[in-house]
Scaffold this active site. Sequence first.
Site, mmCIF file in Angstrom:
data_model
loop_
_atom_site.group_PDB
_atom_site.id
_atom_site.type_symbol
_atom_site.label_atom_id
_atom_site.label_comp_id
_atom_site.label_asym_id
_atom_site.label_seq_id
_atom_site.Cartn_x
_atom_site.Cartn_y
_atom_site.Cartn_z
ATOM 1 N N HIS A 149 0.816 -1.219 0.000
ATOM 2 C CA HIS A 149 0.000 0.000 0.000
ATOM 3 C C HIS A 149 0.850 1.270 0.000
ATOM 4 C CE1 HIS A 149 -3.544 2.408 0.378
ATOM 5 N NE2 HIS A 149 -4.321 1.378 0.633
ATOM 6 N N ARG A 197 1.163 -0.367 6.356
ATOM 7 C CA ARG A 197 0.452 0.279 5.246
ATOM 8 C C ARG A 197 1.289 1.333 4.538
ATOM 9 N NH1 ARG A 197 -3.025 4.576 3.699
ATOM 10 N NH2 ARG A 197 -4.931 3.840 2.646
ATOM 11 N N GLU A 213 -1.250 -0.279 9.857
ATOM 12 C CA GLU A 213 -2.675 0.033 9.735
ATOM 13 C C GLU A 213 -3.496 -0.591 10.853
ATOM 14 O OE1 GLU A 213 -5.257 0.212 6.003
ATOM 15 O OE2 GLU A 213 -5.942 -1.653 6.909
ATOM 16 N N ARG A 275 -7.676 6.577 10.723
ATOM 17 C CA ARG A 275 -9.079 6.767 10.361
ATOM 18 C C ARG A 275 -9.942 5.899 11.264
ATOM 19 N NH1 ARG A 275 -7.762 4.125 4.835
ATOM 20 N NH2 ARG A 275 -6.478 2.998 6.340
#
Length: 366
Positions: A149, A197, A213, A275
Amino acid sequence: MPLHHLMIGTWTPPGAIFTVQFDDEKLTCKLIKRTEIPQDEPISWMTFDHERKNIYGAAMKKWSSFAVKSPTEIVHEASHPIGGHPRANDADTNTRAIFLLAAKQPPYAVYANPFYKFAGYGNVFSVSETGKLEKNVQNYEYQENTGIHGMVFDPTETYLYSADLTANKLWTHRKLASGEVELVGSVDAPDPGDHPRWVAMHPTGNYLYALMEAGNRICEYVIDPATHMPVYTHHSFPLIPPGIPDRDPETGKGLYRADVCALTFSGKYMFASSRANKFELQGYIAGFKLRDCGSIEKQLFLSPTPTSGGHSNAVSPCPWSDEWMAITDDQEGWLEIYRWKDEFLHRVARVRIPEPGFGMNAIWYD
């Protein structure tokens, strides 16, 4: 000049590139151009070439290339399919172009990563004299269950480091004069639940920072000068508040996902974000002070962001000053500009763009 321009893409169709103007004297943001691009090629991650004359996009099943003539004149020039696994481009697979990295040194190749299923290959593209994505020159193999990623070069652009989220490891490749790469090795993440990530590197090349992540932390690595492999220092820092409920009591799934980490222009600071997986929760942004050698001196803050961040919450420090940083979210579609001053962060401007999938990462043009 007080006026700066940033470009932003979207997670979902229809494809478009949005140009936002930020005035650093009046402290205002406004949308000045929506550039239509191929509708089925929304750009979930974009980057400039070394001269900011081309934008390269990760665009669903394609890698796309745009000539940037001015902040408001952006012209689509090429789209290439995902390379590697023969099923990656099939309409019934979830394989998706997710990230690309443009070299800053000749031959200025572009390094691209697909994600989800059938993503076990990195794609290397050559560019034309004007910087247009030209040819898929190499599809180098990671492993079958790979999902890269994020990647970063060392300062000499000799070694390429990849964050493998699904295989839970970090990879090191050596870049050849042709722009192609060869494998050096890989190391497993410190914890089976980390899932790297993103990676960032200190300007000295001494230290690598891996954003986990699922682990919702930054892990610090020192680069072995003999092997050029990253070695975990056993120093890590949280990207969500310690002790916060981080699992859904009904499903057992994680409530937070760390997103992106990036250094400021001076290399003295690093920002990172996370997030939330539910809109009623908030994401977080963290700031770190780095020593001159590159090790993390301390975590300066960990603060909530206005929304969950959606798929985004991507931090984007200004590439020529420590003073400004942009952050985007696709829950409500905000681009926000923050000022970093005396090791305090405060928001100075924002604009909401209520378009489908806005906004993914912001890139600073001028």
